[in-house]
Each structure stands twice: as structure tokens, then as C-alpha cells.
Motif scaffolding. Structure first.
Motif, PDB file in Angstrom:
ATOM      1  N   GLY A  81       0.817  -1.214   0.000  1.00  0.00           N
ATOM      2  CA  GLY A  81       0.000   0.000   0.000  1.00  0.00           C
ATOM      3  C   GLY A  81       0.849   1.261   0.000  1.00  0.00           C
ATOM      4  N   ASP A  82       1.987   1.218   0.702  1.00  0.00           N
ATOM      5  CA  ASP A  82       2.891   2.363   0.703  1.00  0.00           C
ATOM      6  C   ASP A  82       3.437   2.612  -0.703  1.00  0.00           C
ATOM      7  OD1 ASP A  82       2.578   2.643   3.469  1.00  0.00           O
ATOM      8  OD2 ASP A  82       4.277   1.323   3.889  1.00  0.00           O
ATOM      9  N   TRP A  83       3.805   1.539  -1.385  1.00  0.00           N
ATOM     10  CA  TRP A  83       4.331   1.688  -2.736  1.00  0.00           C
ATOM     11  C   TRP A  83       3.267   2.227  -3.690  1.00  0.00           C
ATOM     12  CZ3 TRP A  83       8.956   2.337  -4.294  1.00  0.00           C
ATOM     13  CH2 TRP A  83      10.016   1.821  -3.561  1.00  0.00           C
ATOM     14  N   GLN A  84       2.034   1.762  -3.521  1.00  0.00           N
ATOM     15  CA  GLN A  84       0.962   2.281  -4.371  1.00  0.00           C
ATOM     16  C   GLN A  84       0.805   3.782  -4.178  1.00  0.00           C
ATOM     17  OE1 GLN A  84      -2.304  -0.206  -3.150  1.00  0.00           O
ATOM     18  NE2 GLN A  84      -1.806  -1.812  -4.620  1.00  0.00           N
ATOM     19  N   LEU A  85       0.871   4.233  -2.940  1.00  0.00           N
ATOM     20  CA  LEU A  85       0.762   5.657  -2.649  1.00  0.00           C
ATOM     21  C   LEU A  85       1.942   6.430  -3.218  1.00  0.00           C
ATOM     22  CD1 LEU A  85      -0.778   7.928  -1.182  1.00  0.00           C
ATOM     23  CD2 LEU A  85       0.583   7.387   0.851  1.00  0.00           C
ATOM     24  N   ARG A  89       1.526   9.293  -6.098  1.00  0.00           N
ATOM     25  CA  ARG A  89       1.976  10.674  -5.877  1.00  0.00           C
ATOM     26  C   ARG A  89       3.078  11.074  -6.856  1.00  0.00           C
ATOM     27  NH1 ARG A  89       2.101  11.113   0.707  1.00  0.00           N
ATOM     28  NH2 ARG A  89      -0.152  11.232   0.979  1.00  0.00           N
ATOM     29  N   THR A  90       3.944  10.124  -7.195  1.00  0.00           N
ATOM     30  CA  THR A  90       5.029  10.423  -8.135  1.00  0.00           C
ATOM     31  C   THR A  90       4.496  10.714  -9.524  1.00  0.00           C
ATOM     32  OG1 THR A  90       6.560   9.044  -6.885  1.00  0.00           O
ATOM     33  CG2 THR A  90       7.144   9.498  -9.155  1.00  0.00           C
ATOM     34  N   LEU A  91       3.413  10.090  -9.885  1.00  0.00           N
ATOM     35  CA  LEU A  91       2.826  10.319 -11.207  1.00  0.00           C
ATOM     36  C   LEU A  91       1.681  11.323 -11.159  1.00  0.00           C
ATOM     37  CD1 LEU A  91       2.778   6.606 -12.456  1.00  0.00           C
ATOM     38  CD2 LEU A  91       4.508   8.365 -12.881  1.00  0.00           C
ATOM     39  N   GLY A  92       1.399  11.892  -9.997  1.00  0.00           N
ATOM     40  CA  GLY A  92       0.278  12.809  -9.825  1.00  0.00           C
ATOM     41  C   GLY A  92       0.651  14.278  -9.973  1.00  0.00           C
ATOM     42  N   GLU A  93      -0.129  15.126  -9.263  1.00  0.00           N
ATOM     43  CA  GLU A  93       0.009  16.585  -9.398  1.00  0.00           C
ATOM     44  C   GLU A  93       1.353  17.118  -8.906  1.00  0.00           C
ATOM     45  OE1 GLU A  93      -3.154  18.873  -7.776  1.00  0.00           O
ATOM     46  OE2 GLU A  93      -4.679  17.622  -8.704  1.00  0.00           O
ATOM     47  N   HIS A  98       7.504  15.049  -5.169  1.00  0.00           N
ATOM     48  CA  HIS A  98       7.444  13.688  -4.636  1.00  0.00           C
ATOM     49  C   HIS A  98       8.508  12.788  -5.251  1.00  0.00           C
ATOM     50  CE1 HIS A  98       5.426  10.926  -2.017  1.00  0.00           C
ATOM     51  NE2 HIS A  98       5.504  10.022  -2.959  1.00  0.00           N
ATOM     52  N   PHE A  99       8.799  12.988  -6.524  1.00  0.00           N
ATOM     53  CA  PHE A  99       9.843  12.181  -7.168  1.00  0.00           C
ATOM     54  C   PHE A  99      11.194  12.435  -6.500  1.00  0.00           C
ATOM     55  CE2 PHE A  99      13.184  12.128 -10.552  1.00  0.00           C
ATOM     56  CZ  PHE A  99      13.368  10.763 -10.561  1.00  0.00           C
ATOM     57  N   GLY A 100      11.530  13.695  -6.283  1.00  0.00           N
ATOM     58  CA  GLY A 100      12.829  14.029  -5.709  1.00  0.00           C
ATOM     59  C   GLY A 100      12.991  13.639  -4.255  1.00  0.00           C
ATOM     60  N   THR A 101      11.904  13.715  -3.490  1.00  0.00           N
ATOM     61  CA  THR A 101      12.016  13.461  -2.053  1.00  0.00           C
ATOM     62  C   THR A 101      11.708  12.026  -1.647  1.00  0.00           C
ATOM     63  OG1 THR A 101       9.730  14.159  -1.686  1.00  0.00           O
ATOM     64  CG2 THR A 101      11.448  15.849  -1.467  1.00  0.00           C
ATOM     65  N   THR A 102      10.913  11.315  -2.434  1.00  0.00           N
ATOM     66  CA  THR A 102      10.502   9.974  -2.019  1.00  0.00           C
ATOM     67  C   THR A 102      10.857   8.889  -3.033  1.00  0.00           C
ATOM     68  OG1 THR A 102       8.669  10.967  -0.820  1.00  0.00           O
ATOM     69  CG2 THR A 102       8.567   8.610  -1.182  1.00  0.00           C
ATOM     70  N   MET A 103      10.377   9.022  -4.245  1.00  0.00           N
ATOM     71  CA  MET A 103      10.539   7.936  -5.217  1.00  0.00           C
ATOM     72  C   MET A 103      11.997   7.719  -5.606  1.00  0.00           C
ATOM     73  SD  MET A 103       9.413   5.480  -6.998  1.00  0.00           S
ATOM     74  CE  MET A 103       7.700   5.468  -7.443  1.00  0.00           C
ATOM     75  N   ARG A 104      12.721   8.768  -5.918  1.00  0.00           N
ATOM     76  CA  ARG A 104      14.118   8.602  -6.354  1.00  0.00           C
ATOM     77  C   ARG A 104      14.975   7.975  -5.257  1.00  0.00           C
ATOM     78  NH1 ARG A 104      19.012  11.954  -7.899  1.00  0.00           N
ATOM     79  NH2 ARG A 104      19.674  10.965  -9.837  1.00  0.00           N
ATOM     80  N   PRO A 105      14.897   8.442  -3.993  1.00  0.00           N
ATOM     81  CA  PRO A 105      15.677   7.756  -2.953  1.00  0.00           C
ATOM     82  C   PRO A 105      15.280   6.285  -2.772  1.00  0.00           C
ATOM     83  CG  PRO A 105      14.960   9.909  -2.173  1.00  0.00           C
ATOM     84  CD  PRO A 105      14.287   9.667  -3.480  1.00  0.00           C
ATOM     85  N   GLN A 106      13.993   5.982  -2.912  1.00  0.00           N
ATOM     86  CA  GLN A 106      13.564   4.584  -2.792  1.00  0.00           C
ATOM     87  C   GLN A 106      14.111   3.742  -3.952  1.00  0.00           C
ATOM     88  OE1 GLN A 106      12.175   3.080  -0.308  1.00  0.00           O
ATOM     89  NE2 GLN A 106      11.825   4.926   0.879  1.00  0.00           N
ATOM     90  N   LEU A 107      14.079   4.289  -5.158  1.00  0.00           N
ATOM     91  CA  LEU A 107      14.644   3.569  -6.299  1.00  0.00           C
ATOM     92  C   LEU A 107      16.149   3.358  -6.116  1.00  0.00           C
ATOM     93  CD1 LEU A 107      12.756   5.251  -9.279  1.00  0.00           C
ATOM     94  CD2 LEU A 107      12.572   2.863  -8.556  1.00  0.00           C
ATOM     95  N   GLN A 108      16.834   4.381  -5.620  1.00  0.00           N
ATOM     96  CA  GLN A 108      18.266   4.248  -5.374  1.00  0.00           C
ATOM     97  C   GLN A 108      18.540   3.148  -4.355  1.00  0.00           C
ATOM     98  OE1 GLN A 108      19.081   8.312  -4.306  1.00  0.00           O
ATOM     99  NE2 GLN A 108      19.873   8.801  -6.344  1.00  0.00           N
ATOM    100  N   VAL A 152      10.579  15.324 -13.520  1.00  0.00           N
ATOM    101  CA  VAL A 152       9.404  14.476 -13.333  1.00  0.00           C
ATOM    102  C   VAL A 152       9.670  13.112 -13.956  1.00  0.00           C
ATOM    103  CG1 VAL A 152       6.945  14.213 -13.857  1.00  0.00           C
ATOM    104  CG2 VAL A 152       7.866  16.464 -13.344  1.00  0.00           C
ATOM    105  N   LEU A 153       9.268  12.073 -13.249  1.00  0.00           N
ATOM    106  CA  LEU A 153       9.418  10.707 -13.726  1.00  0.00           C
ATOM    107  C   LEU A 153       8.132  10.306 -14.442  1.00  0.00           C
ATOM    108  CD1 LEU A 153      11.261   8.131 -13.529  1.00  0.00           C
ATOM    109  CD2 LEU A 153       9.902   7.519 -11.540  1.00  0.00           C
ATOM    110  N   THR A 154       8.263   9.840 -15.680  1.00  0.00           N
ATOM    111  CA  THR A 154       7.076   9.391 -16.414  1.00  0.00           C
ATOM    112  C   THR A 154       6.771   7.940 -16.076  1.00  0.00           C
ATOM    113  OG1 THR A 154       8.334   8.618 -18.319  1.00  0.00           O
ATOM    114  CG2 THR A 154       7.637  10.944 -18.335  1.00  0.00           C
ATOM    115  N   GLU A 155       5.561   7.541 -16.366  1.00  0.00           N
ATOM    116  CA  GLU A 155       5.171   6.159 -16.089  1.00  0.00           C
ATOM    117  C   GLU A 155       6.005   5.182 -16.900  1.00  0.00           C
ATOM    118  OE1 GLU A 155       1.267   3.223 -16.239  1.00  0.00           O
ATOM    119  OE2 GLU A 155       0.986   5.376 -16.501  1.00  0.00           O
ATOM    120  N   GLN A 156       6.312   5.533 -18.146  1.00  0.00           N
ATOM    121  CA  GLN A 156       7.109   4.650 -18.997  1.00  0.00           C
ATOM    122  C   GLN A 156       8.523   4.465 -18.432  1.00  0.00           C
ATOM    123  OE1 GLN A 156       6.217   2.674 -21.477  1.00  0.00           O
ATOM    124  NE2 GLN A 156       8.321   1.912 -21.481  1.00  0.00           N
ATOM    125  N   VAL A 157       9.133   5.552 -17.962  1.00  0.00           N
ATOM    126  CA  VAL A 157      10.481   5.451 -17.390  1.00  0.00           C
ATOM    127  C   VAL A 157      10.434   4.628 -16.106  1.00  0.00           C
ATOM    128  CG1 VAL A 157      12.385   6.761 -16.357  1.00  0.00           C
ATOM    129  CG2 VAL A 157      11.312   7.577 -18.457  1.00  0.00           C
TER     130      VAL A 157
END
Length: 181
Positions: A81-85, A89-93, A98-108, A152-157
Motif C-alpha cells: 500500500g505504501d508503494w501504491q501511494l 503521488r510520483t505520477l500525480g500533481e 514527490h519524485f525528488g524526495t521519495t521515489m528517487r531515494p527509494q529507487l536508489q 518528473v518521472l514518467t510512467e514509462q520510465v
């Protein structure tokens, strides 16, 4: 009436006993050999106490700070559920924030864990080998030494990054000779 001391073996109990022993030792040194001996004993006890506190509180500082940068996964695992959120958020408004603060560090962290686990490559210590394994098209998105190629991270990337993460578990490690420049 509650007892003031905690159970034997607790931190509070141990500190109380150690403090009492230290004060008693300094007083006995002072009574037996004078103020100079008491001051020397106090100084010695203080140095040992500071060394123990530094070891306990900052044990990871002894590896020049590399442990923090190589920490593979955070203290708390993310649930589905955390990943879904995070993805929503990363693909949202507010995707850029959100990409810089949450998704990118998690991907790293995920790439660092996979590279270390399967290939023995540390993302932060050996970025050239990590980049070769991840691929030149995807590396800029997770490169810890540079910003992302786009804010911004796109869904395809994102899909491509996750597919690459999955294929890293079955890919063969690169030979070690690629480290030489």
C-alpha cells in the motif's frame, strides 16, 4: 511505593551502578592518595566513559561515513500500500516534489540492494560499475552523484526502471577488468 531503580540489567540500572562505582573510586583515590590522584582518576574515568559513549552512539562513524550512504534499505520496510501511494503521488500533481524526495531515494535504495546482493557492486562506492550494470539510458535516473535528467518521472520510465531492476537479479555480473581506466 514505586522503587526508584529500574530492573537489574536495564540501561538506567547499569548507569546508576557504574556512576556509583566511579564516584566511589574517585573518593577513595582522594582519601588514599590526595587530590592529585582523585583528579587523575576522574580524568581517566571521564575519558573511558566518553570513549564508550562514542562507540555506542556513533559506532558507524568509524567507517568514514560510508555506512550511511550504502545503507541499502531503510529501517522500516514499505508495504504494498505504501508503494501504491508513492507511485500515485510520483505520477500525480506534485510529481516533481514527490519524485525528488521519495521515489528517487527509494529507487536508489532498491537498485543499491540489488546490485550489492546479486553483483557485489556498491552503488555509491563503485558508480562506474553500477552504471554499466544499470545501463546508460537508466543510470541518470538513479545516479546518486547527479540530479535526474528531468524533474518528473514518467510512467514509462518508471516501468523501464522496475523492469531493469527485475532483470538485474538474473543478469550475470560484469568482469572486474572494467574498473581500470
Amino acid at each position: 511505593m514505586k522503587r526508584l531503580m529500574q530492573e537489574p540489567g536495564s540501561v538506567r540500572h547499569s548507569l546508576t551502578v557504574l556512576g556509583t562505582v566511579a564516584v566511589t573510586a574517585v573518593v577513595l583515590l582522594g582519601l588514599a592518595d590526595g587530590a592529585a590522584a582523585a583528579a587523575t582518576g576522574l580524568a581517566l574515568i571521564t575519558v573511558v566513559a566518553l570513549a564508550v559513549v562514542r562507540y555506542v552512539a556513533g559506532a558507524d562513524s568509524q567507517d568514514s561515513g560510508y555506512r550511511k550512504s550504502v545503507r541499502l534499505l531503510g529501517g522500516q520496510r514499505l508495504a504494498v500500500g505504501d508503494w501504491q501511494l508513492i507511485v500515485r503521488r510520483t505520477l500525480g500533481e506534485d510529481a516533481e516534489i514527490h519524485f525528488g524526495t521519495t521515489m528517487r531515494p527509494q529507487l536508489q535504495r532498491l537498485f543499491a540492494a540489488r546490485l550489492a546482493e546479486v553483483h557485489g557492486v556498491e552503488l555509491h562506492r563503485d558508480p562506474r560499475r553500477a552504471a554499466a550494470l544499470v545501463g546508460p539510458d537508466l543510470w541518470p535516473w538513479i545516479d546518486p552523484q547527479a540530479g535526474p535528467p528531468q524533474p518528473v518521472l514518467t510512467e514509462q520510465v518508471l516501468r523501464t526502471l522496475l523492469d531493469r531492476l527485475e532483470t538485474l537479479s538474473t543478469a550475470r555480473p560484469l568482469p572486474r577488468h572494467d574498473q581500470a581506466q
